[in-house]
Design an enzyme around this catalytic site. Structure first.
Site, PDB file in Angstrom:
ATOM      1  CB  VAL A 102      56.141  17.397  14.238  1.00  0.00           C
ATOM      2  CG1 VAL A 102      57.464  18.022  14.616  1.00  0.00           C
ATOM      3  CG2 VAL A 102      56.339  16.283  13.222  1.00  0.00           C
ATOM      4  CB  CYS A 103      58.632  14.191  16.567  1.00  0.00           C
ATOM      5  SG  CYS A 103      59.796  12.865  16.917  1.00  0.00           S
ATOM      6  CB  THR A 104      58.531  13.188  21.426  1.00  0.00           C
ATOM      7  OG1 THR A 104      59.709  13.966  21.172  1.00  0.00           O
ATOM      8  CG2 THR A 104      58.766  11.731  21.049  1.00  0.00           C
TER       9      THR A 104
END
Length: 194
Positions: A102-104
């Site tokens: 998730v995300c970076t």
């Protein structure tokens, strides 16, 4: 099922906690019988980007022993994607059936080579950072490309957990968990590529 949650210095803790709080509930359902998980990292303690210190349960375990590896994001990913020791350890997950970020966290999956030839997403502020690692950056909430599932920004971690739970245990189980956590939202922006 055995899951590895990867933590590191500079992680965004909500990236981890949102997914973790949802997916550990898999154990309530038949598909999750025997569910086990480990909090993993390259040393015994990490500090998130806000200064919260967390103890690591397993230091550099063999990631090929897991069925699912989850990598959250955070500002620490910017530097960590160039850390050869960390990336080499993460590459041990090559044969793992589910690789999820998730995300970076997708930058770390990318640095490990897992996104080559695939579509993926990340936090909207990091689309350009993700583009060298994958064929197609999809500006959406969740992207599943085969056995790689990537989520967007921080709050997408809950949606991602629900999505993965529905894949593993079915729609009914996912709806039950939504009720348990009082989550009234319907996830939009799911892209599936095979």
């Amino acid at each position: 099922m055995k899951m590895a949650f990867i933590l590191f210095d500079g992680v965004t803790f909500l990236d981890f906690a949102g997914f973790y709080d949802v997916i550990y509930r898999l154990g309530q359902f038949e598909a999750g019988q025997g569910l086990k998980w480990d909090i993993c990292g390259v040393r015994g303690e990490i500090t998130d980007e806000l200064g919260l210190t967390v103890k690591i349960g397993r230091v550099k375990p063999d990631l090929s022993d897991y069925d699912l590896v989850f990598v959250p994001g955070g500002l620490g990913t910017r530097k960590l994607r160039y850390d050869e020791d960390f990336i080499e350890w993460l590459q041990g997950a090559a044969s793992v059936p589910y690789k999820i970020s998730v995300c970076t966290g997708s930058l770390l999956l990318g640095a490990a080579g897992f996104l080559a030839g695939r579509s993926a997403t990340t936090h909207p502020s990091a689309y350009e950072l993700l583009s060298p690692y994958c064929t197609n950056v999809v500006k959406t909430r969740i992207v599943q490309d085969g056995n790689i599932i990537t989520g967007g920004g921080v709050s997408a971690s809950v949606d991602l957990g629900l999505y993965v739970l529905s894949l593993l245990a079915g729609e009914e189980a996912m709806l039950s968990v939504k009720q348990q956590i009082d989550y009234p939202y319907v996830t939009q922006g799911i892209v599936q590529r095979q």
